[in-house]
Enzyme design. Sequence first.
Site, PDB file in Angstrom:
ATOM      1  N   SER A   1       0.823  -1.214   0.000  1.00 24.35           N
ATOM      2  CA  SER A   1       0.000   0.000   0.000  1.00 24.35           C
ATOM      3  C   SER A   1       0.856   1.261   0.000  1.00 24.35           C
ATOM      4  CB  SER A   1      -0.913   0.007   1.233  1.00 24.35           C
ATOM      5  OG  SER A   1      -0.137  -0.029   2.420  1.00 24.35           O
ATOM      6  N   LYS A   2       2.124   1.141   0.366  1.00 23.37           N
ATOM      7  CA  LYS A   2       2.989   2.314   0.473  1.00 23.37           C
ATOM      8  C   LYS A   2       3.319   2.935  -0.885  1.00 23.37           C
ATOM      9  CE  LYS A   2       3.289   2.128   4.966  1.00 23.37           C
ATOM     10  NZ  LYS A   2       2.667   3.152   5.833  1.00 23.37           N
ATOM     11  N   ASP A   3       3.075   2.201  -1.970  1.00 24.07           N
ATOM     12  CA  ASP A   3       3.234   2.814  -3.296  1.00 24.07           C
ATOM     13  C   ASP A   3       2.371   4.057  -3.411  1.00 24.07           C
ATOM     14  OD1 ASP A   3       4.861   0.700  -3.944  1.00 24.07           O
ATOM     15  OD2 ASP A   3       3.590  -0.082  -5.548  1.00 24.07           O
TER      16      ASP A   3
END
Length: 346
Positions: free
Chosen positions: A47-49
């Site tokens: 999710s950090k993208d």
Amino acid sequence: MDEKLQVFDNVLQLVGNTPLIKLNKITKDFDGDFYAKVEAFNPGHSSKDRIALHIIEEAERAGVLKPGDTIIETTSGNTGFSIAMVSIIKGYECILAVSSKSSPDKIDALKAMGAKVYVCPAHVSADDPRSYYSVAKRLHEEMKGSVYINQYFNSSNIDAHFATTGPEIWNQTKGEITHLIACSGTGGTISGTARYLKSQNKDIQIIGIDAYGSVIQKYHETREFDASEIYPYRIEGLGKNLIPSATDFDYIDRFVKVTDEESAHSAREIATTEGLFVGYTSGAAVQGVKQLAAEGVFNKDSKVVVIFPDHGSRYMSKVFSDKWMSEQGFFDSQTKEEAQAIEYVK
């Protein structure tokens, strides 16, 4: 994207629009329907993208980040990988301060993506000069032409999920979601997603998952920081020994704490029941679901979305290693069948 050839210009165009996948076996004894938001489908496998791309492009638009600059960040691994990936495409240097609690797999992945990595001791206070927070700040102060992302105290962390994750979940469930279950580390994912979902339906229950050894749950309940809550724990990217401003506690209804051991076994169970190879925090999220179901939180009409933040490949030397699990004592109170799946033919 080149529509004629159906080709993407680069990996950054693949960020977001991750699938919602129904959980069928691991939740079969619970009331309601359960769906996993599988963030491993992002190109950087987490999710950090979303926040890496959003924050960097915001900094570019504001003129804070210029060609040739260096991006510095504090990370447990996933944000660092995403920032390194974005930096490669956009032409920035990348320096990362990483907690020693991060798996060797994550640290190796950061180096593979061209980042310079500083590994800092995990079990020191946030203001200790050796902590990964302090090291990142020092490097930023010493280096001209550097930008410190500072995900824990950057409101754009929340904005990224308000703009993407929240609307995606709302549309994928056709607005029928009743509960959101998400782990809370920096708090950006749960806060931004919650802020959007609550704007559509204030009755949606937002439940955060915290770790034993973290201060987050107690702070949510009392609005007081209690250092006596802090002690070492193994789960990466979940809980904190400080209060991140990227956590908007007003949009979170409650927190549930989970143990290292049960979360590890739940991560392995997701793989063997649902065929989804996801990470330690995904196991923590499912462990939270189990505890909430035991409380009777859900009913037959519940439509529960559980965020699975990253991919299992980041934890091959940890929760998916029988050796590591045994060293932690995690097989002592569980069936040892998990550790006996391989036979060597002589």
